[in-house]
Write an enzyme that holds these catalytic residues in place. Structure first.
Site, PDB file in Angstrom:
ATOM      1  N   ASN A   1       0.964  -1.284  -0.055  1.00  0.00           N
ATOM      2  CA  ASN A   1       0.135  -0.044  -0.166  1.00  0.00           C
ATOM      3  C   ASN A   1       0.895   1.226   0.040  1.00  0.00           C
ATOM      4  OD1 ASN A   1      -2.534   1.424   0.510  1.00  0.00           O
ATOM      5  ND2 ASN A   1      -1.928   1.935   2.362  1.00  0.00           N
TER       6      ASN A   1
ATOM      7  N   HIS B   1       2.634  11.196   7.908  1.00  0.00           N
ATOM      8  CA  HIS B   1       3.572  10.284   8.455  1.00  0.00           C
ATOM      9  C   HIS B   1       3.039   8.913   8.837  1.00  0.00           C
ATOM     10  CE1 HIS B   1       2.960  12.607  12.342  1.00  0.00           C
ATOM     11  NE2 HIS B   1       2.836  11.393  12.502  1.00  0.00           N
ATOM     12  N   GLY B   2       1.561   8.794   8.631  1.00  0.00           N
ATOM     13  CA  GLY B   2       0.912   7.623   9.063  1.00  0.00           C
ATOM     14  C   GLY B   2       1.291   6.563   8.004  1.00  0.00           C
ATOM     15  N   CYS B   3       1.470   5.230   8.328  1.00  0.00           N
ATOM     16  CA  CYS B   3       2.004   4.053   7.570  1.00  0.00           C
ATOM     17  C   CYS B   3       0.827   3.900   6.702  1.00  0.00           C
ATOM     18  CB  CYS B   3       2.445   2.925   8.207  1.00  0.00           C
ATOM     19  SG  CYS B   3       4.106   2.961   8.841  1.00  0.00           S
ATOM     20  N   VAL B   4      -0.533   3.742   7.245  1.00  0.00           N
ATOM     21  CA  VAL B   4      -1.711   3.251   6.480  1.00  0.00           C
ATOM     22  C   VAL B   4      -2.556   4.545   6.385  1.00  0.00           C
ATOM     23  CG1 VAL B   4      -3.582   1.497   6.149  1.00  0.00           C
ATOM     24  CG2 VAL B   4      -1.301   0.916   6.938  1.00  0.00           C
TER      25      VAL B   4
END
Lengths: 175, 104
Positions: A43, B101-104
């Site tokens: 993703n 900066h969040g991964c998802v």
């Protein structure tokens, strides 16, 4: 220090270095905790404009099988890094096998709390972002699985050779 | 932090060119930022950008594409169509916010 730039600084969104970059991720595990690394990295790669292929093999089929994809489990059994919720105490391995249900529920909650989707939903997002899903021919033959057993957006059941051909020049991850 | 001139005014940016001062942004500036990366803003773009601005103000961080879908109501597929190839960072750039900066 403040410096004044005469010309605007424009981010390099379409860097030539990135052109044609490809990532191939082989997903070979069907445990809930091992499903996520490939999904998260795939993703992220798509969000950075990288062409991304996910290839599901062996236990990884559980991630794309209609009958199993909603029910992946996490087991602390055999995982020496599994700790009790209280600090750094190890989970006694003798009781680990009996704890799959509870551990799965806890992990799912922790994942949901971070706003991370469940596996089928995550794969929906990956496909919506332009990612490609493929299934392994040998695993399918061995386990008598047909394309009708798989998510409709799996593009094909392909051989290892086809996968290698298709991912020419790609960075590769085996999970 | 460098200061750069965009649309005839001086703004603070980081080394990559993302605005660093929330208050220096307005909708005219967004049009200039979008034009710099080849995007012509439509109502559909504005829906995303306004959500980004509001969500950042409320939460203190730039929402990820996932959050723009789940909370902002704009499907990821549409985000890719509006901000091609790199929706997360392109929409943050135009909204005058740091990269998510969040991964998802």
């Amino acid at each position: 220090m403040t410096t004044t730039q005469p010309a605007p600084i424009i981010p390099k969104f379409d860097d030539e270095e990135d052109a044609g970059r490809k990532l191939a991720i082989i997903c070979s595990k069907g445990n809930l905790d091992m499903a996520y690394p490939g999904l998260i990295l795939g993703n992220a790669a798509l969000g950075e404009g990288v062409e991304t292929h996910l290839f599901f093999t062996f236990w990884g089929f559980d991630m794309i099988m209609k009958s199993r994809m909603h029910d992946l489990k996490f087991s602390p059994a055999g995982n020496a890094a599994m700790h009790l919720p209280i600090k750094d105490m190890h989970l006694p391995q003798a009781i680990a096998p009996a704890m799959t249900g509870m551990a799965t529920k806890m992990l799912k909650k922790q994942i949901a709390d971070l706003g991370v989707p469940e596996v089928p939903d995550f794969l929906d997002q990956i496909v919506a972002s332009g990612g490609h899903l493929w299934a392994c021919r040998l695993s399918a033959d061995m386990m008598h699985i047909h394309d009708t057993d798989l998510r409709d957006d799996v593009e094909g059941i392909i051989s290892a050779a086809q996968f290698i051909e298709m991912t020419k020049g790609a960075q590769l991850l085996f999970i | 932090m460098p200061v750069t001139t965009i649309d005839g005014r001086q703004v603070h940016v980081n080394d990559e060119g993302f605005l660093t001062e929330y208050g220096e942004w307005d909708e005219d500036l967004a049009k200039a930022l979008a034009a710099q990366i080849g995007i012509d803003l439509t109502d559909a773009h504005w829906k995303v950008l306004r959500f980004l601005r509001e969500d950042y103000k409320a939460k203190g961080e730039t929402p990820t594409t996932r959050r723009v879908q789940a909370v902002g109501g704009v499907p990821v597929k549409d985000q890719f169509a509006l901000f091609p190839r790199k929706p997360g960072s392109k929409m943050a750039y135009i909204a005058g916010l740091p990269k998510p900066h969040g991964c998802v």
